[in-house]
Design a protein around this motif. Structure first.
Motif, mmCIF file in Angstrom:
data_model
loop_
_atom_site.group_PDB
_atom_site.id
_atom_site.type_symbol
_atom_site.label_atom_id
_atom_site.label_comp_id
_atom_site.label_asym_id
_atom_site.label_seq_id
_atom_site.Cartn_x
_atom_site.Cartn_y
_atom_site.Cartn_z
ATOM 1 N N SER A 252 -0.562 -0.519 -8.535
ATOM 2 C CA SER A 252 -1.011 0.232 -7.367
ATOM 3 C C SER A 252 -2.274 -0.416 -6.809
ATOM 4 C CB SER A 252 -1.291 1.690 -7.740
ATOM 5 O OG SER A 252 -1.930 2.348 -6.666
ATOM 6 N N THR B 71 -8.268 -0.949 -6.137
ATOM 7 C CA THR B 71 -9.457 -0.975 -5.280
ATOM 8 C C THR B 71 -10.480 0.067 -5.713
ATOM 9 O OG1 THR B 71 -8.444 0.512 -3.666
ATOM 10 C CG2 THR B 71 -8.224 -1.849 -3.273
ATOM 11 N N ARG B 72 -10.026 1.102 -6.367
ATOM 12 C CA ARG B 72 -10.938 2.143 -6.852
ATOM 13 C C ARG B 72 -11.400 1.873 -8.278
ATOM 14 N NH1 ARG B 72 -6.886 6.609 -4.776
ATOM 15 N NH2 ARG B 72 -7.382 6.523 -2.568
ATOM 16 N N SER C 203 2.512 1.712 -3.288
ATOM 17 C CA SER C 203 1.532 2.115 -4.296
ATOM 18 C C SER C 203 1.408 3.634 -4.389
ATOM 19 C CB SER C 203 0.164 1.507 -3.991
ATOM 20 O OG SER C 203 0.179 0.108 -4.143
ATOM 21 N N LEU C 204 1.808 4.321 -3.350
ATOM 22 C CA LEU C 204 1.751 5.783 -3.339
ATOM 23 C C LEU C 204 2.936 6.434 -4.056
ATOM 24 C CD1 LEU C 204 0.712 6.320 0.379
ATOM 25 C CD2 LEU C 204 -0.769 6.466 -1.645
ATOM 26 N N ASP D 104 -3.721 3.212 -12.646
ATOM 27 C CA ASP D 104 -2.697 3.518 -11.653
ATOM 28 C C ASP D 104 -2.223 4.961 -11.825
ATOM 29 O OD1 ASP D 104 -0.544 3.600 -9.925
ATOM 30 O OD2 ASP D 104 0.378 1.761 -10.675
ATOM 31 N N LEU E 185 0.826 -1.210 0.000
ATOM 32 C CA LEU E 185 0.000 0.000 0.000
ATOM 33 C C LEU E 185 0.861 1.261 0.000
ATOM 34 C CD1 LEU E 185 -2.856 -1.017 2.455
ATOM 35 C CD2 LEU E 185 -3.052 -0.626 -0.011
ATOM 36 N N LEU F 243 -4.051 0.775 -4.486
ATOM 37 C CA LEU F 243 -5.025 1.845 -4.274
ATOM 38 C C LEU F 243 -5.843 2.071 -5.539
ATOM 39 C CD1 LEU F 243 -2.701 4.286 -2.327
ATOM 40 C CD2 LEU F 243 -4.399 2.702 -1.395
ATOM 41 N N ALA F 244 -5.173 2.062 -6.697
ATOM 42 C CA ALA F 244 -5.884 2.243 -7.963
ATOM 43 C C ALA F 244 -6.777 1.040 -8.261
ATOM 44 C CB ALA F 244 -4.890 2.462 -9.099
#
Length: 140
Positions: A127, A132-133, A26-27, A137, A23, A129-130
């Motif tokens: 990523s 999950t949304r 991923s940032l 990315d 995570l 985060l990308a």
């Protein structure tokens, strides 16, 4: 062979750590994400240099450093470098010294953590985060 019993948290803790690592990584924007992780994989080759196998400890960095270097161009090589480190973790868990002398099961935990992040790198280090949304990315 070590006779220290393993507990559930010896696996769960490193797995949670791997998810947090992914995570956080991923940032990080590309190309810094790949470069940082190639350097991390290279640095990890030296963590066991006093791990109980004497001069044989030098064999792992000789084999894994070139693979980590190739990680500057490909996430797959970073994944392979972490899988190699997982194999070295197995040897140290079973026959050598643990990575952290104060924690006898630390090499086992390192094996879990390294194998999990290796699978992320082998998948191209997307990523999370990308994903999950459901968007591309943003770090790439």
């Amino acid at each position: 062979m070590h006779d220290t019993p393993l507990h559930v948290m010896d696996s769960v803790g490193p797995a949670i750590g791997a998810v947090i690592f992914v995570l956080l990584m991923s940032l990080v924007r590309e190309p810094a994400r790949q470069r940082i992780n190639a350097f991390l994989a290279a640095g990890a080759t030296g963590v066991y240099l006093s791990g109980g196998f004497g001069p044989w400890e030098l064999l792992f960095p000789v084999l894994a450093l070139p693979v980590a270097y190739l990680g500057l161009r490909s996430y797959r090589f970073i994944g392979i470098a972490w899988l190699l480190h997982s194999c070295w973790d197995v040897a140290h868990h079973l026959w050598g010294n643990p990575i952290w002398p104060f924690m006898p099961t630390s090499s086992y935990g390192c094996l879990i953590f390294d194998a999990l992040i290796a699978s992320w790198f082998l998948a191209g280090a997307p990523s999370l985060l990308a994903l999950t949304r459901g968007v591309p990315d943003p770090a790439r």
